[in-house]
Design a protein around this motif. Sequence first.
Motif, PDB file in Angstrom:
ATOM      1  N   PHE A  27      28.006  18.422  54.155  1.00 42.67           N
ATOM      2  CA  PHE A  27      29.395  18.332  53.703  1.00 42.67           C
ATOM      3  C   PHE A  27      29.509  17.882  52.242  1.00 42.67           C
ATOM      4  CE2 PHE A  27      29.600  17.731  58.352  1.00 42.67           C
ATOM      5  CZ  PHE A  27      30.376  18.835  58.663  1.00 42.67           C
ATOM      6  N   PHE A  28      28.706  18.530  51.396  1.00 42.37           N
ATOM      7  CA  PHE A  28      28.785  18.297  49.953  1.00 42.37           C
ATOM      8  C   PHE A  28      29.858  19.234  49.401  1.00 42.37           C
ATOM      9  CE2 PHE A  28      26.856  18.723  45.573  1.00 42.37           C
ATOM     10  CZ  PHE A  28      27.214  17.447  45.165  1.00 42.37           C
ATOM     11  N   LEU A  29      30.925  18.679  48.829  1.00 46.17           N
ATOM     12  CA  LEU A  29      32.162  19.414  48.564  1.00 46.17           C
ATOM     13  C   LEU A  29      32.006  20.752  47.826  1.00 46.17           C
ATOM     14  CD1 LEU A  29      35.176  19.429  49.019  1.00 46.17           C
ATOM     15  CD2 LEU A  29      35.446  18.099  46.904  1.00 46.17           C
ATOM     16  N   PRO A  30      31.160  20.876  46.791  1.00 46.46           N
ATOM     17  CA  PRO A  30      31.066  22.182  46.118  1.00 46.46           C
ATOM     18  C   PRO A  30      30.732  23.328  47.055  1.00 46.46           C
ATOM     19  CG  PRO A  30      30.033  20.498  44.771  1.00 46.46           C
ATOM     20  CD  PRO A  30      30.369  19.842  46.083  1.00 46.46           C
ATOM     21  N   GLU A  31      30.071  23.041  48.179  1.00 42.80           N
ATOM     22  CA  GLU A  31      29.725  24.102  49.140  1.00 42.80           C
ATOM     23  C   GLU A  31      30.952  24.832  49.670  1.00 42.80           C
ATOM     24  OE1 GLU A  31      26.071  21.406  51.096  1.00 42.80           O
ATOM     25  OE2 GLU A  31      27.869  21.902  52.241  1.00 42.80           O
ATOM     26  N   SER A  32      32.103  24.179  49.651  1.00 44.95           N
ATOM     27  CA  SER A  32      33.280  24.738  50.305  1.00 44.95           C
ATOM     28  C   SER A  32      34.212  25.490  49.357  1.00 44.95           C
ATOM     29  CB  SER A  32      34.085  23.625  50.997  1.00 44.95           C
ATOM     30  OG  SER A  32      34.722  22.805  50.038  1.00 44.95           O
ATOM     31  N   MET A  33      33.874  25.558  48.057  1.00 44.91           N
ATOM     32  CA  MET A  33      34.823  26.085  47.079  1.00 44.91           C
ATOM     33  C   MET A  33      34.582  27.537  46.690  1.00 44.91           C
ATOM     34  SD  MET A  33      36.663  23.447  46.965  1.00 44.91           S
ATOM     35  CE  MET A  33      37.794  23.610  45.606  1.00 44.91           C
ATOM     36  N   CYS A  34      33.356  28.022  46.752  1.00 38.30           N
ATOM     37  CA  CYS A  34      32.995  29.406  46.425  1.00 38.30           C
ATOM     38  C   CYS A  34      33.234  29.691  44.941  1.00 38.30           C
ATOM     39  CB  CYS A  34      33.754  30.379  47.310  1.00 38.30           C
ATOM     40  SG  CYS A  34      32.997  32.026  47.470  1.00 38.30           S
ATOM     41  N   GLY A  35      33.194  30.959  44.551  1.00 38.71           N
ATOM     42  CA  GLY A  35      33.336  31.328  43.146  1.00 38.71           C
ATOM     43  C   GLY A  35      34.262  32.508  42.959  1.00 38.71           C
ATOM     44  N   GLY A  36      34.573  32.788  41.722  1.00 44.18           N
ATOM     45  CA  GLY A  36      35.506  33.854  41.399  1.00 44.18           C
ATOM     46  C   GLY A  36      34.836  35.086  40.830  1.00 44.18           C
ATOM     47  N   MET A  37      35.681  36.019  40.332  1.00 45.25           N
ATOM     48  CA  MET A  37      35.223  37.301  39.814  1.00 45.25           C
ATOM     49  C   MET A  37      36.043  37.652  38.584  1.00 45.25           C
ATOM     50  SD  MET A  37      35.464  38.693  43.607  1.00 45.25           S
ATOM     51  CE  MET A  37      36.814  37.554  43.661  1.00 45.25           C
ATOM     52  N   ALA A  38      35.656  38.709  37.890  1.00 44.74           N
ATOM     53  CA  ALA A  38      36.427  39.181  36.739  1.00 44.74           C
ATOM     54  C   ALA A  38      36.374  40.697  36.676  1.00 44.74           C
ATOM     55  CB  ALA A  38      35.873  38.591  35.445  1.00 44.74           C
ATOM     56  N   TRP A  39      37.560  41.314  36.632  1.00 40.70           N
ATOM     57  CA  TRP A  39      37.665  42.745  36.345  1.00 40.70           C
ATOM     58  C   TRP A  39      37.936  42.890  34.850  1.00 40.70           C
ATOM     59  CZ3 TRP A  39      36.551  46.620  39.607  1.00 40.70           C
ATOM     60  CH2 TRP A  39      36.617  46.387  40.997  1.00 40.70           C
ATOM     61  N   PHE A  40      37.038  43.569  34.134  1.00 39.67           N
ATOM     62  CA  PHE A  40      37.274  43.848  32.721  1.00 39.67           C
ATOM     63  C   PHE A  40      36.382  45.010  32.287  1.00 39.67           C
ATOM     64  CE2 PHE A  40      33.603  41.193  32.709  1.00 39.67           C
ATOM     65  CZ  PHE A  40      32.987  41.196  31.468  1.00 39.67           C
ATOM     66  N   ASP A  41      36.855  45.743  31.298  1.00 39.25           N
ATOM     67  CA  ASP A  41      36.144  46.924  30.798  1.00 39.25           C
ATOM     68  C   ASP A  41      35.222  46.474  29.665  1.00 39.25           C
ATOM     69  OD1 ASP A  41      35.297  49.421  30.039  1.00 39.25           O
ATOM     70  OD2 ASP A  41      37.246  50.087  29.264  1.00 39.25           O
ATOM     71  N   TYR A  42      34.042  45.979  30.026  1.00 41.13           N
ATOM     72  CA  TYR A  42      33.188  45.341  29.022  1.00 41.13           C
ATOM     73  C   TYR A  42      32.599  46.342  28.029  1.00 41.13           C
ATOM     74  CZ  TYR A  42      28.716  46.822  31.130  1.00 41.13           C
ATOM     75  OH  TYR A  42      27.644  47.559  31.587  1.00 41.13           O
ATOM     76  N   ASP A  43      32.462  47.626  28.430  1.00 43.88           N
ATOM     77  CA  ASP A  43      31.878  48.627  27.548  1.00 43.88           C
ATOM     78  C   ASP A  43      32.919  49.587  26.967  1.00 43.88           C
ATOM     79  OD1 ASP A  43      32.449  49.834  29.947  1.00 43.88           O
ATOM     80  OD2 ASP A  43      30.437  50.652  30.284  1.00 43.88           O
ATOM     81  N   LEU A  44      34.207  49.327  27.228  1.00 44.54           N
ATOM     82  CA  LEU A  44      35.322  50.087  26.659  1.00 44.54           C
ATOM     83  C   LEU A  44      35.222  51.586  26.938  1.00 44.54           C
ATOM     84  CD1 LEU A  44      35.825  48.329  23.189  1.00 44.54           C
ATOM     85  CD2 LEU A  44      36.621  47.647  25.453  1.00 44.54           C
ATOM     86  N   ASP A  45      34.825  51.918  28.167  1.00 47.29           N
ATOM     87  CA  ASP A  45      34.770  53.338  28.535  1.00 47.29           C
ATOM     88  C   ASP A  45      35.990  53.774  29.339  1.00 47.29           C
ATOM     89  OD1 ASP A  45      34.313  52.079  30.946  1.00 47.29           O
ATOM     90  OD2 ASP A  45      32.508  53.221  31.457  1.00 47.29           O
TER      91      ASP A  45
ATOM     92  N   GLY B  86      45.378  32.747  36.042  1.00 44.00           N
ATOM     93  CA  GLY B  86      45.980  32.664  37.367  1.00 44.00           C
ATOM     94  C   GLY B  86      45.006  32.983  38.480  1.00 44.00           C
ATOM     95  N   SER B  87      45.534  33.255  39.675  1.00 45.93           N
ATOM     96  CA  SER B  87      44.792  33.427  40.924  1.00 45.93           C
ATOM     97  C   SER B  87      43.935  32.182  41.153  1.00 45.93           C
ATOM     98  CB  SER B  87      43.959  34.703  40.933  1.00 45.93           C
ATOM     99  OG  SER B  87      43.458  34.950  42.239  1.00 45.93           O
ATOM    100  N   TYR B  88      42.726  32.356  41.672  1.00 45.48           N
ATOM    101  CA  TYR B  88      41.815  31.241  41.908  1.00 45.48           C
ATOM    102  C   TYR B  88      40.457  31.623  41.337  1.00 45.48           C
ATOM    103  CZ  TYR B  88      38.752  28.008  44.551  1.00 45.48           C
ATOM    104  OH  TYR B  88      37.814  27.071  44.920  1.00 45.48           O
ATOM    105  N   TYR B  89      40.089  30.999  40.208  1.00 47.65           N
ATOM    106  CA  TYR B  89      38.780  31.184  39.576  1.00 47.65           C
ATOM    107  C   TYR B  89      38.536  32.608  39.071  1.00 47.65           C
ATOM    108  CZ  TYR B  89      37.117  26.714  41.655  1.00 47.65           C
ATOM    109  OH  TYR B  89      36.929  25.395  42.005  1.00 47.65           O
ATOM    110  N   SER B  90      39.526  33.455  38.973  1.00 46.82           N
ATOM    111  CA  SER B  90      39.267  34.887  38.769  1.00 46.82           C
ATOM    112  C   SER B  90      40.114  35.495  37.657  1.00 46.82           C
ATOM    113  CB  SER B  90      39.507  35.657  40.073  1.00 46.82           C
ATOM    114  OG  SER B  90      38.649  35.189  41.099  1.00 46.82           O
ATOM    115  N   VAL B  91      39.651  36.654  37.158  1.00 49.52           N
ATOM    116  CA  VAL B  91      40.322  37.405  36.103  1.00 49.52           C
ATOM    117  C   VAL B  91      40.648  38.800  36.619  1.00 49.52           C
ATOM    118  CG1 VAL B  91      40.047  38.467  33.819  1.00 49.52           C
ATOM    119  CG2 VAL B  91      39.194  36.142  34.238  1.00 49.52           C
TER     120      VAL B  91
END
Length: 609
Positions: free
Chosen positions: A99-117, A550-555
């Motif tokens: 029950f170490f708290l970071p285990e319960s939070m997970c991570g986010g994501m990002a949608w972006f056009d990094y190569d401008l295609d 906005g959202s949670y941890y995400s773009v």
Amino acid sequence: MNFLSNRLRGSIVTLLFIVCVGCDRTPPVPPSGTSPSTSAGGVAESKAATEAVEQKGKTANSPSKAVPSPPHVTPIFIDRAQELGVDLTYFTNAVPGRFFLPESMCGGMAWFDYDLDGWQDLYCTNGSILIDPDPNDKTHTHHIYRNQAGRRFVDVSALAGLQHNGYGQGTAVGDFNGDGFPDLFISCYGPNKLYENNGDGTFRDVTPSLGERDPLWSTGSVWADVDSDGDLDLYVANYMHVNWKTHKTCSFGGKPGYCGPGEYQAQPDWLFLNEGDGRFRECAEEFGFVGERGNGLSVVWADFDYDRLPDLYVANDMAGNFLFTRSGIDPKKPGQTPYLDVAPRAGCDVSGQGLFEASMGIALADYDGDGKLDIYLTHYYHQKNTLYHNLGGMLFEDDSYRTRVATISHERLGFGVITFDYDRDGGPDLIIANGHVLGPEQIPWQMPPTLIRNNTHGKFEDITPFAGEFFAKPALGRGMAAGDFDNDGNLDFSISHLDQPIALLHNQTKNTRRWIGLLPLTPDRIKPVGAQIRVTCEKESRLHHVWDAGSYYSVSDDRLLFGLPEEGKVTVEIDWPDGRHDRYDDLTPENYWIVRPGQVPRRLGSEAP
């Protein structure tokens, strides 16, 4: 003081809840065995009182048992992640019984056009070993998936140089050096990471440019030009002081679970000011980005009062939210900082009853069509999500009950949340990732996501039962990001989970109404936060406010989608942050358009953004 009076509202209820833990509202039991528990505030846990409050909440807020009517447009979302090449399960490093708290939070994501295609790519954070991680261990790394013209995704993490192996949390995308290519910041439990986009499909680690400091637990973040000098600065929210020395296990109903803010100290947020020479300087206190108590999880950069000076809103877990503004501040006043937290007097720091709330995810929109930007926050199970109605003049009210937001959210615990118009009728709808936080010993634990429809007048109905198989399956949802990966005008979604792979929800909703997409860009490539875009077709007109994060941890995808009637000419009007007004009468629907101040719009695909 307004700050005090705001919290004295509902003071009796506050005594029951102010000592709650994490996103939880039940007083915690220290891990000292079977002795009677006392919360951090010294209030003894009363099982009878807790049950009475929960029963009262059920009576007041439980969803109606009546079978809802089918929506006029049937939502169709299919999880195609593995089929399309996105195959990643966030590594939590959860150990049963720890029950170490970071285990319960997970991570986010990002949608972006990094190569401008012209196609949205997907970056996904990942976890790592929490105890004594090996910096050279690449067993669990972050991933970036390159979009192959909407048909498939290819993992190019190694090729792009984006194989970070830290315990990832959130993401922020912005062109901090003004070279035309989006750069990437990753917040972590532990050292953060900053990558500069080289413009050739690869990234360079430039983390040292942020300066050296002891790592904190960083969460939500946003690129924002806070000093209006034409380049992007970086605001980073930090959560709580949780490590192996402060770690605790709490008890809920005699069963162990994760503790939260009631058991830990808050951490201060950071502001990294862009010096314009490739270096950053941390100066949150100098700019006034300090509050009574933090616990920040999510942030947004938006102009809430339309004075062309964007504001920063921070969602804090079980503490008053922050609303930092430059509006009405006299910079010549001795000791005056550029920004001031006005959330208490604005009415958007606590609930309408004066209670602290969990504040995991944020979604902004003009939900009732009155031309003002409202705030939606996701919160805790058996409480409610909150809709702050913007009254104008930097004043808000908790309008969660009249809008049915409270009723719909009562049985869920929300995290990531996105505003979008699924049926193209002009009313901002909402999709929410849900899942409990206390631990697998507690019931409920997994929860299905939520899809709620706006009736175009700011009242909502739960249409989750009609949204298909994915919305019927319980999970531990956390991060959520939106991106139209196939450029068909239907917004798609990625969702991270604690207990299963990342989902890629392909939006296959059928609709006879048309759409138009806009990507507003300024000459210096800073997102025009504060711009107002009005799209008119026939007798329908809708106003959109440009904001970020906005959202949670995400773009999410920077492009804006507008629903249109089946026929009729389209007019687009943009009020840019610098005061310029542009009007376009010849934009063809069913396309994405790149719009710049004073320039002829270009169809996306006919040029790089």
